[in-house]
Motif scaffolding. Structure first.
Motif, mmCIF file in Angstrom:
data_model
loop_
_atom_site.group_PDB
_atom_site.id
_atom_site.type_symbol
_atom_site.label_atom_id
_atom_site.label_comp_id
_atom_site.label_asym_id
_atom_site.label_seq_id
_atom_site.Cartn_x
_atom_site.Cartn_y
_atom_site.Cartn_z
ATOM 1 N N ASP A 15 50.332 49.549 9.151
ATOM 2 C CA ASP A 15 49.620 50.418 9.542
ATOM 3 C C ASP A 15 50.099 51.252 10.958
ATOM 4 N N ASN A 22 50.492 55.330 11.712
ATOM 5 C CA ASN A 22 49.325 55.538 12.461
ATOM 6 C C ASN A 22 50.196 56.855 13.171
ATOM 7 N N ASP A 77 45.799 50.930 15.098
ATOM 8 C CA ASP A 77 43.988 51.594 14.617
ATOM 9 C C ASP A 77 43.419 51.228 14.687
ATOM 10 N N THR A 122 38.222 48.636 10.282
ATOM 11 C CA THR A 122 38.859 50.337 9.612
ATOM 12 C C THR A 122 38.504 50.257 8.437
#
Length: 578
Positions: free
Chosen positions: A218, A222, A227, A577
Protein backbone atom coordinates in the motif's frame (compact mmCIF):
# COMPACT_ATOMS: atom_id res chain seq x y z
CA UNK A 1 41.96 2.27 4.04
CA UNK A 2 41.10 0.81 7.41
CA UNK A 3 40.85 -2.91 7.51
CA UNK A 4 38.16 -4.74 9.41
CA UNK A 5 40.08 -7.99 9.28
CA UNK A 6 37.69 -9.78 6.93
CA UNK A 7 38.21 -9.87 3.18
CA UNK A 8 35.87 -11.49 0.70
CA UNK A 9 36.28 -11.93 -3.02
CA UNK A 10 33.38 -12.49 -5.40
CA UNK A 11 32.85 -12.82 -9.08
CA UNK A 12 31.71 -9.65 -10.85
CA UNK A 13 28.09 -9.61 -11.93
CA UNK A 14 26.67 -8.72 -15.30
CA UNK A 15 25.02 -5.66 -13.79
CA UNK A 16 27.01 -2.53 -14.53
CA UNK A 17 27.59 -1.55 -10.92
CA UNK A 18 27.77 -5.00 -9.36
CA UNK A 19 31.54 -5.08 -9.61
CA UNK A 20 34.61 -5.10 -7.42
CA UNK A 21 35.51 -6.76 -4.19
CA UNK A 22 33.98 -5.76 -0.91
CA UNK A 23 34.74 -5.86 2.77
CA UNK A 24 32.40 -6.54 5.59
CA UNK A 25 32.59 -6.37 9.31
CA UNK A 26 30.88 -8.80 11.64
CA UNK A 27 27.71 -9.94 9.89
CA UNK A 28 24.32 -8.68 10.98
CA UNK A 29 23.24 -12.16 11.94
CA UNK A 30 26.37 -12.49 14.08
CA UNK A 31 25.56 -9.17 15.68
CA UNK A 32 21.99 -10.18 16.35
CA UNK A 33 23.02 -13.54 17.76
CA UNK A 34 25.60 -11.86 19.97
CA UNK A 35 22.79 -9.73 21.36
CA UNK A 36 20.93 -12.86 22.36
CA UNK A 37 23.93 -14.79 23.77
CA UNK A 38 23.29 -15.27 27.50
CA UNK A 39 26.05 -14.51 30.00
CA UNK A 40 27.84 -17.53 31.37
CA UNK A 41 26.43 -18.73 34.67
CA UNK A 42 28.29 -20.79 37.28
CA UNK A 43 28.00 -24.53 36.79
CA UNK A 44 28.38 -27.29 39.31
CA UNK A 45 31.82 -27.96 37.91
CA UNK A 46 32.93 -24.36 38.51
CA UNK A 47 31.82 -24.64 42.16
CA UNK A 48 34.76 -26.95 42.82
CA UNK A 49 34.73 -26.52 46.60
CA UNK A 50 31.30 -28.14 46.87
CA UNK A 51 32.23 -31.63 45.71
CA UNK A 52 35.31 -33.80 45.51
CA UNK A 53 37.58 -30.87 46.27
CA UNK A 54 35.97 -30.53 49.68
CA UNK A 55 37.52 -33.88 50.67
CA UNK A 56 40.92 -32.59 49.58
CA UNK A 57 40.42 -29.53 51.76
CA UNK A 58 39.76 -31.69 54.82
CA UNK A 59 42.90 -33.70 54.13
CA UNK A 60 44.87 -30.47 53.83
CA UNK A 61 43.52 -29.37 57.22
CA UNK A 62 44.66 -32.59 58.86
CA UNK A 63 48.09 -32.36 57.25
CA UNK A 64 48.43 -28.78 58.40
CA UNK A 65 47.78 -29.82 62.00
CA UNK A 66 50.36 -32.63 61.84
CA UNK A 67 52.91 -30.29 60.32
CA UNK A 68 52.39 -27.83 63.15
CA UNK A 69 53.00 -30.51 65.78
CA UNK A 70 56.04 -31.71 63.85
CA UNK A 71 57.56 -28.22 63.89
CA UNK A 72 57.06 -27.86 67.62
CA UNK A 73 59.02 -31.10 68.32
CA UNK A 74 62.07 -30.03 66.36
CA UNK A 75 64.19 -28.36 69.02
CA UNK A 76 66.94 -27.31 66.65
CA UNK A 77 64.42 -25.22 64.68
CA UNK A 78 63.06 -23.57 67.79
CA UNK A 79 64.96 -20.30 67.57
CA UNK A 80 63.75 -19.71 64.03
CA UNK A 81 60.10 -20.45 64.82
CA UNK A 82 58.79 -18.86 67.99
CA UNK A 83 56.21 -20.92 69.81
CA UNK A 84 52.62 -20.08 68.79
CA UNK A 85 49.87 -19.23 71.21
CA UNK A 86 47.26 -21.98 71.56
CA UNK A 87 43.67 -22.16 72.69
CA UNK A 88 42.58 -25.47 74.11
CA UNK A 89 45.70 -27.04 72.70
CA UNK A 90 44.99 -25.83 69.13
CA UNK A 91 47.19 -23.24 67.50
CA UNK A 92 45.77 -19.95 66.28
CA UNK A 93 46.93 -20.84 62.73
CA UNK A 94 44.87 -24.01 62.73
CA UNK A 95 41.87 -22.20 64.21
CA UNK A 96 41.98 -19.62 61.41
CA UNK A 97 42.26 -22.34 58.79
CA UNK A 98 39.31 -24.26 60.23
CA UNK A 99 37.20 -21.08 60.14
CA UNK A 100 38.02 -20.57 56.46
CA UNK A 101 37.03 -24.15 55.64
CA UNK A 102 33.74 -23.84 57.51
CA UNK A 103 32.96 -20.56 55.69
CA UNK A 104 33.59 -22.17 52.30
CA UNK A 105 31.36 -25.16 53.19
CA UNK A 106 28.57 -22.83 54.30
CA UNK A 107 28.86 -20.84 51.06
CA UNK A 108 28.63 -24.03 49.00
CA UNK A 109 25.45 -25.09 50.77
CA UNK A 110 23.87 -21.70 50.10
CA UNK A 111 24.79 -21.77 46.41
CA UNK A 112 23.35 -25.27 45.95
CA UNK A 113 20.04 -24.14 47.45
CA UNK A 114 19.80 -20.98 45.36
CA UNK A 115 17.39 -21.23 42.36
CA UNK A 116 19.13 -21.20 39.01
CA UNK A 117 18.15 -18.06 37.07
CA UNK A 118 16.46 -18.62 33.72
CA UNK A 119 18.01 -17.53 30.48
CA UNK A 120 15.87 -14.43 29.95
CA UNK A 121 17.63 -13.53 26.71
CA UNK A 122 16.73 -16.85 25.10
CA UNK A 123 13.17 -16.54 26.35
CA UNK A 124 12.86 -13.08 24.87
CA UNK A 125 14.07 -14.26 21.50
CA UNK A 126 11.27 -16.79 21.42
CA UNK A 127 8.66 -14.32 22.55
CA UNK A 128 6.68 -11.69 20.74
CA UNK A 129 5.17 -8.31 21.51
CA UNK A 130 5.84 -6.52 24.76
CA UNK A 131 7.54 -9.53 26.37
CA UNK A 132 10.53 -9.38 24.00
CA UNK A 133 13.81 -8.20 25.50
CA UNK A 134 14.69 -4.65 24.49
CA UNK A 135 17.96 -3.67 22.87
CA UNK A 136 19.62 -0.22 23.06
CA UNK A 137 17.02 2.48 22.61
CA UNK A 138 14.35 0.22 24.13
CA UNK A 139 13.71 -1.33 20.74
CA UNK A 140 13.28 -5.10 20.41
CA UNK A 141 15.54 -7.51 18.51
CA UNK A 142 14.26 -10.06 16.00
CA UNK A 143 13.33 -13.42 17.47
CA UNK A 144 15.30 -16.56 16.63
CA UNK A 145 12.74 -17.96 14.18
CA UNK A 146 12.65 -14.71 12.19
CA UNK A 147 16.43 -14.53 12.02
CA UNK A 148 16.65 -18.12 10.86
CA UNK A 149 14.12 -17.59 8.07
CA UNK A 150 14.91 -14.08 6.86
CA UNK A 151 18.40 -13.29 8.14
CA UNK A 152 21.56 -13.62 6.06
CA UNK A 153 25.27 -12.83 6.22
CA UNK A 154 25.48 -12.52 2.45
CA UNK A 155 26.63 -9.13 1.20
CA UNK A 156 27.63 -8.27 -2.36
CA UNK A 157 27.36 -4.51 -1.96
CA UNK A 158 30.50 -2.44 -1.35
CA UNK A 159 30.97 -1.65 2.35
CA UNK A 160 33.57 0.97 3.27
CA UNK A 161 34.67 2.90 6.35
CA UNK A 162 33.53 6.52 6.40
CA UNK A 163 37.07 7.70 7.13
CA UNK A 164 38.33 6.03 3.95
CA UNK A 165 35.78 7.63 1.64
CA UNK A 166 36.58 11.13 0.39
CA UNK A 167 34.23 13.35 -1.59
CA UNK A 168 36.38 12.86 -4.69
CA UNK A 169 36.35 9.09 -4.35
CA UNK A 170 32.60 9.03 -3.74
CA UNK A 171 31.91 11.12 -6.85
CA UNK A 172 34.27 9.01 -8.96
CA UNK A 173 33.12 5.54 -7.89
CA UNK A 174 29.61 5.76 -6.47
CA UNK A 175 27.61 8.90 -7.30
CA UNK A 176 24.92 7.84 -9.81
CA UNK A 177 26.94 4.68 -10.51
CA UNK A 178 26.58 2.01 -7.84
CA UNK A 179 25.38 1.58 -4.25
CA UNK A 180 27.62 1.54 -1.22
CA UNK A 181 27.19 0.95 2.53
CA UNK A 182 29.22 3.31 4.69
CA UNK A 183 30.00 2.35 8.28
CA UNK A 184 31.38 4.48 11.10
CA UNK A 185 33.76 3.63 13.92
CA UNK A 186 31.40 5.42 16.32
CA UNK A 187 28.20 3.95 14.83
CA UNK A 188 25.14 6.16 14.47
CA UNK A 189 26.60 8.61 16.98
CA UNK A 190 28.92 9.74 14.19
CA UNK A 191 26.02 11.34 12.28
CA UNK A 192 23.14 11.75 14.75
CA UNK A 193 22.29 11.65 18.43
CA UNK A 194 20.85 8.16 19.00
CA UNK A 195 19.33 9.20 22.33
CA UNK A 196 16.80 11.30 20.41
CA UNK A 197 15.58 8.21 18.55
CA UNK A 198 14.96 5.87 21.47
CA UNK A 199 11.47 4.54 22.10
CA UNK A 200 11.02 6.58 25.28
CA UNK A 201 12.38 9.76 23.71
CA UNK A 202 10.20 9.58 20.59
CA UNK A 203 7.08 8.85 22.60
CA UNK A 204 7.77 11.59 25.13
CA UNK A 205 8.60 14.23 22.52
CA UNK A 206 6.35 13.33 19.59
CA UNK A 207 3.82 10.78 20.83
CA UNK A 208 0.85 12.97 19.85
CA UNK A 209 2.20 13.79 16.38
CA UNK A 210 0.11 12.40 13.50
CA UNK A 211 2.10 10.03 11.29
CA UNK A 212 1.42 7.91 8.22
CA UNK A 213 1.85 4.15 8.09
CA UNK A 214 0.71 1.20 6.00
CA UNK A 215 1.54 -2.19 4.54
CA UNK A 216 4.49 -2.67 2.21
CA UNK A 217 2.44 -2.75 -1.00
CA UNK A 218 0.00 0.00 0.00
CA UNK A 219 2.89 2.38 0.72
CA UNK A 220 4.24 1.99 -2.83
CA UNK A 221 0.79 2.32 -4.40
CA UNK A 222 0.34 5.57 -2.46
CA UNK A 223 3.48 7.11 -3.91
CA UNK A 224 5.72 6.31 -0.95
CA UNK A 225 3.35 7.47 1.76
CA UNK A 226 1.63 5.70 4.62
CA UNK A 227 -2.11 5.84 3.97
CA UNK A 228 -3.25 5.25 7.56
CA UNK A 229 -3.03 8.32 9.79
CA UNK A 230 -2.69 7.90 13.56
CA UNK A 231 -0.65 9.41 16.36
CA UNK A 232 2.83 8.03 16.89
CA UNK A 233 1.78 6.56 20.22
CA UNK A 234 -1.18 4.75 18.68
CA UNK A 235 1.00 3.38 15.90
CA UNK A 236 3.49 1.99 18.42
CA UNK A 237 0.81 0.57 20.72
CA UNK A 238 -1.54 -0.94 18.14
CA UNK A 239 0.12 -1.34 14.78
CA UNK A 240 3.76 -2.31 15.18
CA UNK A 241 2.83 -5.85 16.22
CA UNK A 242 -0.42 -6.21 14.28
CA UNK A 243 0.04 -9.05 11.81
CA UNK A 244 -3.71 -9.47 11.22
CA UNK A 245 -3.87 -13.15 12.16
CA UNK A 246 -0.47 -13.78 10.59
CA UNK A 247 -1.70 -13.25 7.03
CA UNK A 248 0.20 -10.03 6.40
CA UNK A 249 3.32 -8.22 7.47
CA UNK A 250 3.16 -5.56 10.20
CA UNK A 251 2.38 -1.93 9.56
CA UNK A 252 5.33 0.27 8.66
CA UNK A 253 5.65 3.94 9.59
CA UNK A 254 6.68 5.65 6.34
CA UNK A 255 6.23 9.36 6.86
CA UNK A 256 7.49 12.38 4.88
CA UNK A 257 6.36 15.06 7.35
CA UNK A 258 7.64 13.72 10.68
CA UNK A 259 11.28 14.68 10.15
CA UNK A 260 10.78 18.23 8.91
CA UNK A 261 8.11 19.05 11.48
CA UNK A 262 10.28 18.15 14.48
CA UNK A 263 13.61 19.09 15.99
CA UNK A 264 14.99 15.80 14.67
CA UNK A 265 15.85 17.55 11.40
CA UNK A 266 18.67 19.33 13.20
CA UNK A 267 20.15 16.11 14.58
CA UNK A 268 21.28 14.53 11.28
CA UNK A 269 24.80 15.43 10.12
CA UNK A 270 25.95 12.89 7.49
CA UNK A 271 29.33 13.01 5.76
CA UNK A 272 29.62 15.82 3.21
CA UNK A 273 29.76 13.47 0.24
CA UNK A 274 26.11 12.52 0.78
CA UNK A 275 25.09 16.06 -0.04
CA UNK A 276 23.92 16.25 -3.63
CA UNK A 277 25.80 18.22 -6.22
CA UNK A 278 22.51 19.12 -7.92
CA UNK A 279 19.93 21.79 -7.16
CA UNK A 280 17.12 19.25 -6.82
CA UNK A 281 15.04 19.65 -3.69
CA UNK A 282 15.13 16.94 -1.06
CA UNK A 283 12.53 14.94 0.78
CA UNK A 284 13.13 13.42 4.22
CA UNK A 285 11.45 10.21 5.35
CA UNK A 286 11.31 8.64 8.81
CA UNK A 287 10.97 4.85 8.92
CA UNK A 288 9.84 2.82 11.94
CA UNK A 289 8.72 -0.78 11.91
CA UNK A 290 8.94 -4.08 13.73
CA UNK A 291 10.32 -7.35 12.36
CA UNK A 292 9.08 -8.27 8.85
CA UNK A 293 7.80 -4.80 8.06
CA UNK A 294 9.30 -3.23 4.96
CA UNK A 295 8.50 -1.93 1.51
CA UNK A 296 8.08 -3.59 -1.89
CA UNK A 297 10.29 -3.00 -4.91
CA UNK A 298 10.23 0.54 -6.20
CA UNK A 299 12.66 3.18 -7.49
CA UNK A 300 13.17 6.93 -7.36
CA UNK A 301 15.80 9.65 -7.49
CA UNK A 302 19.16 9.68 -5.65
CA UNK A 303 18.88 8.77 -1.97
CA UNK A 304 20.68 7.66 1.17
CA UNK A 305 19.19 5.71 4.06
CA UNK A 306 20.68 5.57 7.56
CA UNK A 307 19.72 2.98 10.19
CA UNK A 308 19.88 4.22 13.78
CA UNK A 309 18.49 1.15 15.54
CA UNK A 310 17.67 -2.32 14.21
CA UNK A 311 18.67 -4.11 11.01
CA UNK A 312 17.43 -3.71 7.47
CA UNK A 313 17.90 -6.36 4.79
CA UNK A 314 18.16 -4.86 1.30
CA UNK A 315 17.47 -6.37 -2.13
CA UNK A 316 18.68 -4.28 -5.09
CA UNK A 317 18.52 -4.42 -8.89
CA UNK A 318 20.12 -1.96 -11.32
CA UNK A 319 17.87 0.33 -13.40
CA UNK A 320 18.08 -1.85 -16.50
CA UNK A 321 16.92 -5.01 -14.70
CA UNK A 322 13.37 -5.13 -13.33
CA UNK A 323 13.11 -7.31 -10.22
CA UNK A 324 11.52 -10.72 -10.91
CA UNK A 325 7.88 -10.37 -9.98
CA UNK A 326 7.70 -6.90 -11.46
CA UNK A 327 6.81 -3.69 -9.75
CA UNK A 328 3.63 -2.00 -8.51
CA UNK A 329 3.45 -4.19 -5.43
CA UNK A 330 3.13 -7.58 -7.07
CA UNK A 331 4.53 -9.14 -3.88
CA UNK A 332 5.11 -7.81 -0.39
CA UNK A 333 8.78 -8.30 0.59
CA UNK A 334 8.30 -11.35 2.80
CA UNK A 335 6.18 -13.09 0.15
CA UNK A 336 8.69 -12.21 -2.57
CA UNK A 337 11.48 -13.68 -0.46
CA UNK A 338 9.62 -16.96 0.13
CA UNK A 339 7.76 -17.31 -3.20
CA UNK A 340 10.14 -15.86 -5.82
CA UNK A 341 13.66 -15.57 -4.43
CA UNK A 342 14.31 -19.33 -3.91
CA UNK A 343 13.55 -20.15 -7.56
CA UNK A 344 15.79 -17.50 -9.10
CA UNK A 345 18.75 -18.42 -11.27
CA UNK A 346 22.02 -17.12 -9.77
CA UNK A 347 22.27 -14.47 -12.51
CA UNK A 348 18.80 -13.20 -11.56
CA UNK A 349 19.52 -12.92 -7.86
CA UNK A 350 19.61 -9.38 -6.46
CA UNK A 351 22.44 -7.51 -4.89
CA UNK A 352 21.77 -7.82 -1.19
CA UNK A 353 23.14 -7.01 2.22
CA UNK A 354 22.12 -6.57 5.84
CA UNK A 355 22.44 -2.98 6.96
CA UNK A 356 23.54 -2.74 10.58
CA UNK A 357 22.83 -0.02 13.15
CA UNK A 358 24.80 3.14 12.43
CA UNK A 359 25.39 2.35 8.74
CA UNK A 360 24.25 4.48 5.81
CA UNK A 361 23.33 3.01 2.42
CA UNK A 362 23.63 5.17 -0.69
CA UNK A 363 21.42 4.29 -3.71
CA UNK A 364 21.96 5.80 -7.16
CA UNK A 365 18.80 7.11 -8.78
CA UNK A 366 16.35 4.54 -10.15
CA UNK A 367 17.97 1.58 -8.44
CA UNK A 368 15.15 -0.88 -7.72
CA UNK A 369 15.07 -1.70 -4.03
CA UNK A 370 13.03 -3.55 -1.43
CA UNK A 371 13.58 -4.05 2.31
CA UNK A 372 12.74 -6.37 5.18
CA UNK A 373 13.29 -5.11 8.73
CA UNK A 374 14.70 -7.49 11.33
CA UNK A 375 13.91 -6.35 14.84
CA UNK A 376 12.40 -2.96 15.59
CA UNK A 377 14.11 -0.70 13.07
CA UNK A 378 14.42 3.09 13.19
CA UNK A 379 15.86 4.81 10.13
CA UNK A 380 15.88 8.09 8.23
CA UNK A 381 16.25 8.66 4.51
CA UNK A 382 17.06 11.75 2.47
CA UNK A 383 15.74 11.48 -1.08
CA UNK A 384 16.06 13.80 -4.07
CA UNK A 385 12.71 14.77 -5.55
CA UNK A 386 13.86 14.90 -9.16
CA UNK A 387 16.32 12.74 -11.14
CA UNK A 388 19.31 14.30 -12.88
CA UNK A 389 20.20 11.81 -15.63
CA UNK A 390 18.43 11.83 -18.99
CA UNK A 391 17.09 8.32 -18.47
CA UNK A 392 15.93 9.23 -14.97
CA UNK A 393 14.08 12.32 -16.15
CA UNK A 394 12.35 10.44 -18.99
CA UNK A 395 11.50 7.51 -16.73
CA UNK A 396 10.13 9.84 -14.05
CA UNK A 397 7.95 11.62 -16.60
CA UNK A 398 6.50 8.47 -18.16
CA UNK A 399 5.95 6.41 -15.01
CA UNK A 400 3.66 8.92 -13.36
CA UNK A 401 0.20 7.58 -12.43
CA UNK A 402 -2.33 8.64 -15.06
CA UNK A 403 0.45 9.48 -17.49
CA UNK A 404 -1.85 9.54 -20.54
CA UNK A 405 -4.12 12.17 -19.01
CA UNK A 406 -1.08 14.15 -17.86
CA UNK A 407 0.38 14.07 -21.37
CA UNK A 408 -2.94 15.24 -22.75
CA UNK A 409 -2.89 18.20 -20.40
CA UNK A 410 0.77 18.95 -21.19
CA UNK A 411 0.74 18.49 -24.96
CA UNK A 412 -2.93 18.73 -25.90
CA UNK A 413 -2.64 22.25 -27.24
CA UNK A 414 1.00 22.23 -28.38
CA UNK A 415 1.18 19.23 -30.70
CA UNK A 416 -0.95 17.52 -33.31
CA UNK A 417 0.09 14.08 -32.04
CA UNK A 418 -2.30 12.51 -29.51
CA UNK A 419 -0.82 11.93 -26.03
CA UNK A 420 -1.06 8.18 -26.49
CA UNK A 421 1.17 8.40 -29.54
CA UNK A 422 3.69 10.48 -27.61
CA UNK A 423 3.72 7.88 -24.84
CA UNK A 424 4.10 5.03 -27.34
CA UNK A 425 7.05 6.68 -29.06
CA UNK A 426 8.73 7.40 -25.71
CA UNK A 427 8.33 3.83 -24.44
CA UNK A 428 9.67 2.46 -27.72
CA UNK A 429 12.80 4.57 -27.19
CA UNK A 430 13.18 3.47 -23.57
CA UNK A 431 12.79 -0.22 -24.47
CA UNK A 432 15.40 0.16 -27.19
CA UNK A 433 17.74 1.67 -24.62
CA UNK A 434 17.08 -1.03 -21.97
CA UNK A 435 15.76 -4.14 -23.79
CA UNK A 436 15.98 -6.41 -20.72
CA UNK A 437 13.82 -4.18 -18.53
CA UNK A 438 10.43 -5.93 -18.27
CA UNK A 439 8.78 -2.93 -16.60
CA UNK A 440 9.40 -0.80 -19.69
CA UNK A 441 8.07 -3.56 -21.96
CA UNK A 442 5.03 -3.85 -19.72
CA UNK A 443 4.39 -0.12 -20.10
CA UNK A 444 4.92 -0.39 -23.85
CA UNK A 445 2.22 -3.07 -24.03
CA UNK A 446 -0.17 -0.71 -22.26
CA UNK A 447 0.69 2.07 -24.70
CA UNK A 448 -0.03 -0.26 -27.65
CA UNK A 449 -3.42 -1.06 -26.12
CA UNK A 450 -4.18 2.65 -25.63
CA UNK A 451 -3.72 3.41 -29.34
CA UNK A 452 -5.75 0.36 -30.37
CA UNK A 453 -2.86 -1.78 -31.61
CA UNK A 454 -4.19 -4.85 -29.78
CA UNK A 455 -2.18 -7.56 -31.47
CA UNK A 456 1.07 -5.76 -30.76
CA UNK A 457 -0.10 -5.26 -27.19
CA UNK A 458 -0.93 -8.97 -26.89
CA UNK A 459 2.45 -9.95 -28.29
CA UNK A 460 4.27 -7.58 -25.92
CA UNK A 461 2.38 -8.77 -22.84
CA UNK A 462 3.18 -12.38 -23.74
CA UNK A 463 6.84 -11.43 -24.17
CA UNK A 464 6.92 -9.81 -20.75
CA UNK A 465 5.40 -12.89 -19.11
CA UNK A 466 7.79 -15.13 -20.98
CA UNK A 467 10.71 -13.12 -19.61
CA UNK A 468 9.23 -12.95 -16.11
CA UNK A 469 6.39 -15.38 -15.28
CA UNK A 470 6.10 -13.80 -11.80
CA UNK A 471 5.13 -10.35 -13.13
CA UNK A 472 1.75 -10.10 -11.39
CA UNK A 473 0.63 -6.75 -12.81
CA UNK A 474 1.40 -7.82 -16.35
CA UNK A 475 -1.18 -10.61 -15.91
CA UNK A 476 -3.68 -8.13 -14.46
CA UNK A 477 -3.40 -5.51 -17.19
CA UNK A 478 -3.35 -8.17 -19.89
CA UNK A 479 -6.57 -9.63 -18.40
CA UNK A 480 -8.18 -6.19 -18.38
CA UNK A 481 -7.39 -5.72 -22.06
CA UNK A 482 -8.73 -9.19 -22.90
CA UNK A 483 -11.92 -8.55 -20.94
CA UNK A 484 -12.56 -5.37 -22.90
CA UNK A 485 -12.09 -7.44 -26.06
CA UNK A 486 -14.73 -9.84 -24.63
CA UNK A 487 -12.20 -12.67 -24.42
CA UNK A 488 -13.49 -13.65 -20.99
CA UNK A 489 -11.90 -17.09 -20.78
CA UNK A 490 -8.47 -15.71 -21.64
CA UNK A 491 -8.94 -12.90 -19.16
CA UNK A 492 -9.82 -15.39 -16.41
CA UNK A 493 -6.88 -17.56 -17.38
CA UNK A 494 -4.47 -14.68 -16.80
CA UNK A 495 -6.05 -13.73 -13.47
CA UNK A 496 -5.82 -17.32 -12.24
CA UNK A 497 -2.18 -17.42 -13.33
CA UNK A 498 -1.48 -14.32 -11.23
CA UNK A 499 -3.19 -15.91 -8.22
CA UNK A 500 -1.25 -19.11 -8.74
CA UNK A 501 2.03 -17.25 -8.35
CA UNK A 502 0.75 -15.00 -5.55
CA UNK A 503 -2.52 -16.12 -3.93
CA UNK A 504 -2.26 -13.16 -1.53
CA UNK A 505 -2.19 -10.45 -4.19
CA UNK A 506 -4.93 -7.98 -3.29
CA UNK A 507 -5.07 -6.59 -6.83
CA UNK A 508 -5.39 -10.04 -8.38
CA UNK A 509 -8.15 -11.02 -5.93
CA UNK A 510 -9.93 -7.72 -6.53
CA UNK A 511 -9.86 -8.02 -10.32
CA UNK A 512 -10.84 -11.68 -10.26
CA UNK A 513 -13.73 -10.97 -7.92
CA UNK A 514 -14.99 -8.21 -10.22
CA UNK A 515 -14.66 -10.50 -13.26
CA UNK A 516 -16.73 -13.19 -11.52
CA UNK A 517 -19.32 -10.58 -10.50
CA UNK A 518 -19.60 -9.21 -14.04
CA UNK A 519 -20.00 -12.74 -15.36
CA UNK A 520 -22.83 -13.40 -12.87
CA UNK A 521 -20.84 -15.93 -10.82
CA UNK A 522 -21.74 -14.30 -7.52
CA UNK A 523 -21.14 -17.26 -5.22
CA UNK A 524 -17.56 -17.60 -6.50
CA UNK A 525 -17.12 -13.87 -6.20
CA UNK A 526 -18.21 -14.06 -2.56
CA UNK A 527 -15.41 -16.52 -1.80
CA UNK A 528 -12.85 -14.29 -3.51
CA UNK A 529 -13.91 -11.15 -1.64
CA UNK A 530 -13.77 -13.04 1.66
CA UNK A 531 -10.09 -13.69 0.97
CA UNK A 532 -9.58 -9.96 0.49
CA UNK A 533 -11.28 -9.21 3.80
CA UNK A 534 -9.00 -11.72 5.56
CA UNK A 535 -5.92 -10.05 4.08
CA UNK A 536 -7.01 -6.47 4.81
CA UNK A 537 -9.54 -6.60 7.68
CA UNK A 538 -9.18 -2.88 8.42
CA UNK A 539 -10.27 -1.82 4.89
CA UNK A 540 -13.87 -0.98 4.17
CA UNK A 541 -13.80 -1.56 0.39
CA UNK A 542 -13.38 -5.38 0.40
CA UNK A 543 -16.24 -5.76 2.91
CA UNK A 544 -18.54 -3.63 0.72
CA UNK A 545 -17.70 -5.76 -2.31
CA UNK A 546 -18.40 -8.88 -0.23
CA UNK A 547 -21.78 -7.54 0.87
CA UNK A 548 -22.74 -6.74 -2.71
CA UNK A 549 -21.75 -10.21 -3.98
CA UNK A 550 -23.60 -11.87 -1.09
CA UNK A 551 -26.75 -9.94 -1.94
CA UNK A 552 -26.56 -10.86 -5.63
CA UNK A 553 -25.93 -14.50 -4.67
CA UNK A 554 -29.15 -14.50 -2.60
CA UNK A 555 -27.35 -14.72 0.73
CA UNK A 556 -29.40 -12.01 2.44
CA UNK A 557 -28.43 -13.17 5.93
CA UNK A 558 -24.73 -13.12 5.09
CA UNK A 559 -25.06 -9.72 3.45
CA UNK A 560 -26.69 -8.23 6.54
CA UNK A 561 -24.04 -9.75 8.80
CA UNK A 562 -21.31 -8.15 6.67
CA UNK A 563 -23.04 -4.76 6.79
CA UNK A 564 -23.43 -5.03 10.56
CA UNK A 565 -19.73 -5.83 10.90
CA UNK A 566 -18.80 -2.74 8.86
CA UNK A 567 -20.93 -0.55 11.15
CA UNK A 568 -19.42 -2.09 14.28
CA UNK A 569 -15.87 -1.63 13.03
CA UNK A 570 -16.55 1.98 12.06
CA UNK A 571 -17.99 2.74 15.51
CA UNK A 572 -14.99 1.16 17.22
CA UNK A 573 -12.52 2.96 14.95
CA UNK A 574 -11.07 -0.26 13.55
CA UNK A 575 -11.64 0.60 9.89
CA UNK A 576 -8.90 2.98 8.82
CA UNK A 577 -9.02 3.21 5.03
CA UNK A 578 -11.36 2.55 2.13
Amino acid sequence: MKSDGLHHDRKPSKATYMVGSFRRRQSAVDVLHSMSTPPKTPTRRSLSLCGEDNVKLKAQTTNAKNDSEFIQTKKHIGPLFPKERTIGGISLTNIKFICIVLSVLLACLLVQKMPVSKDHTTESNNATGANMKHIPGDWRPADTATLKKYGSNKCNIDRVNADDLTEEKFELIYRLKKPVIVYFDNGAAAWTDPSLWTLSSLRASYGDLVVGSGRADDIVKNGGNGDIKTTLNKFIELFMDDKSNNVAEPFYLFDRNFYKSTELQHSIKPPPYFKSQTTSKEDAIVFLGSSLSGVTFHQHADTWNGVIFGHKRWFLYPPDQTPPGGVLAGFVPTDWYTMVYPSLHPEDKPMECMQNPGEILYLPEYTYHSTINLGDTVAVGIQKLLPVTQYGRTHHSMMRPGVFKILKDEYGTTTSDPPTSIALITFLKLVAEKPDNTELKYKLAGAYAKVGRMEEARETYNKVLEMDPYFIHAYLDFATMLYKMKEFKEAEKNLLAALKFNPKSMEALHNYGLLLTNLGRFKEATGTFKKMVALRPWKKGPRELLAYAQGRAGDVKGQQATKNTIEQLERSGKIYTQ
